[in-house]
Design a protein around this motif. Structure first.
Motif, PDB file in Angstrom:
ATOM      1  N   SER A 249       0.861  -1.271   0.048  1.00 14.09           N
ATOM      2  CA  SER A 249       0.068  -0.123   0.004  1.00 14.09           C
ATOM      3  C   SER A 249       0.891   1.087   0.159  1.00 14.09           C
ATOM      4  CB  SER A 249      -0.767   0.148   1.283  1.00 14.09           C
ATOM      5  OG  SER A 249      -1.789   1.015   1.347  1.00 14.09           O
ATOM      6  N   ARG A 250       0.254   2.399  -0.634  1.00 10.37           N
ATOM      7  CA  ARG A 250       1.433   3.511  -0.850  1.00 10.37           C
ATOM      8  C   ARG A 250       0.249   4.543  -0.259  1.00 10.37           C
ATOM      9  NH1 ARG A 250       6.096   4.196  -2.914  1.00 10.37           N
ATOM     10  NH2 ARG A 250       5.736   6.447  -4.096  1.00 10.37           N
ATOM     11  N   TYR A 251       0.879   5.962  -0.155  1.00  7.99           N
ATOM     12  CA  TYR A 251       0.107   6.861   0.437  1.00  7.99           C
ATOM     13  C   TYR A 251       0.555   8.215  -0.443  1.00  7.99           C
ATOM     14  CZ  TYR A 251      -0.897   3.892   4.454  1.00  7.99           C
ATOM     15  OH  TYR A 251      -1.175   2.838   5.250  1.00  7.99           O
TER      16      TYR A 251
ATOM     17  N   ALA B  19       2.526  16.149  -7.138  1.00  8.19           N
ATOM     18  CA  ALA B  19       1.998  14.875  -6.135  1.00  8.19           C
ATOM     19  C   ALA B  19       2.939  14.231  -5.439  1.00  8.19           C
ATOM     20  CB  ALA B  19       1.063  14.103  -7.270  1.00  8.19           C
ATOM     21  N   LEU B  20       2.766  13.843  -4.363  1.00 10.19           N
ATOM     22  CA  LEU B  20       3.832  13.417  -3.389  1.00 10.19           C
ATOM     23  C   LEU B  20       3.288  11.824  -3.109  1.00 10.19           C
ATOM     24  CD1 LEU B  20       4.909  16.158  -1.333  1.00 10.19           C
ATOM     25  CD2 LEU B  20       6.222  15.379  -3.183  1.00 10.19           C
ATOM     26  N   ALA B  21       4.198  10.942  -3.125  1.00 14.77           N
ATOM     27  CA  ALA B  21       3.716   9.483  -2.848  1.00 14.77           C
ATOM     28  C   ALA B  21       4.885   8.808  -1.774  1.00 14.77           C
ATOM     29  CB  ALA B  21       3.289   8.586  -3.920  1.00 14.77           C
TER      30      ALA B  21
ATOM     31  N   LYS C 244       3.430   6.526   6.151  1.00 12.95           N
ATOM     32  CA  LYS C 244       2.822   7.954   6.108  1.00 12.95           C
ATOM     33  C   LYS C 244       3.921   8.922   6.687  1.00 12.95           C
ATOM     34  CE  LYS C 244      -2.001   6.644   6.941  1.00 12.95           C
ATOM     35  NZ  LYS C 244      -3.247   6.559   7.846  1.00 12.95           N
ATOM     36  N   GLU C 245       4.794   8.335   7.544  1.00 14.46           N
ATOM     37  CA  GLU C 245       5.929   9.041   7.884  1.00 14.46           C
ATOM     38  C   GLU C 245       6.776   9.731   7.134  1.00 14.46           C
ATOM     39  OE1 GLU C 245       5.127   5.934   8.953  1.00 14.46           O
ATOM     40  OE2 GLU C 245       4.282   6.227  11.156  1.00 14.46           O
TER      41      GLU C 245
ATOM     42  N   GLY D  83      -3.062   4.784  -2.043  1.00  6.70           N
ATOM     43  CA  GLY D  83      -2.871   4.285  -3.494  1.00  6.70           C
ATOM     44  C   GLY D  83      -1.975   5.349  -4.013  1.00  6.70           C
ATOM     45  N   THR D  84      -2.046   5.743  -5.477  1.00  7.35           N
ATOM     46  CA  THR D  84      -1.267   6.498  -6.024  1.00  7.35           C
ATOM     47  C   THR D  84      -1.992   7.526  -6.576  1.00  7.35           C
ATOM     48  OG1 THR D  84      -1.288   5.114  -8.220  1.00  7.35           O
ATOM     49  CG2 THR D  84       0.680   4.728  -6.666  1.00  7.35           C
TER      50      THR D  84
END
Length: 93
Positions: free
Chosen positions: A29-31, A47-49, A53-54, A87-88
């Protein structure tokens, strides 16, 4: 044999930076957060991914303070974390 199920399985094993999760097809999973969702003075399309979360929070704080002039405060950090999505980022908003 381009495309197809074999290609999908390979994509499922690819992790961040091209590492493979051998023996598993679990997708990490990505954020993300996308500036295009927050119109303001700057017409920002960044957009940053990240995988965590940290890690994403640190990138958002750097971008937000340097580009948008926000102050690095606990309130700013809390607000940003609440805006993270799983997601992305989409190609278009």
């Amino acid at each position: 044999m381009p495309g197809g199920q074999a290609a999908d399985a390979t994509l499922g094993r690819v992790l961040h930076h091209g590492n493979f999760n051998k023996g598993s097809t679990k997708i990490m999973s990505r954020y993300f957060i996308d500036c295009r969702n927050y119109p303001g003075e700057h017409k920002c399309s960044v957009a940053l991914a990240a995988d965590t979360k940290e890690e994403l929070l640190e990138a958002v704080v750097q971008h937000g303070t340097k580009v948008h002039g926000y102050q690095d405060t606990p309130e700013f950090r809390d607000k940003m974390i609440k805006e993270f999505q799983e997601g992305t980022p989409p190609l278009k908003v």
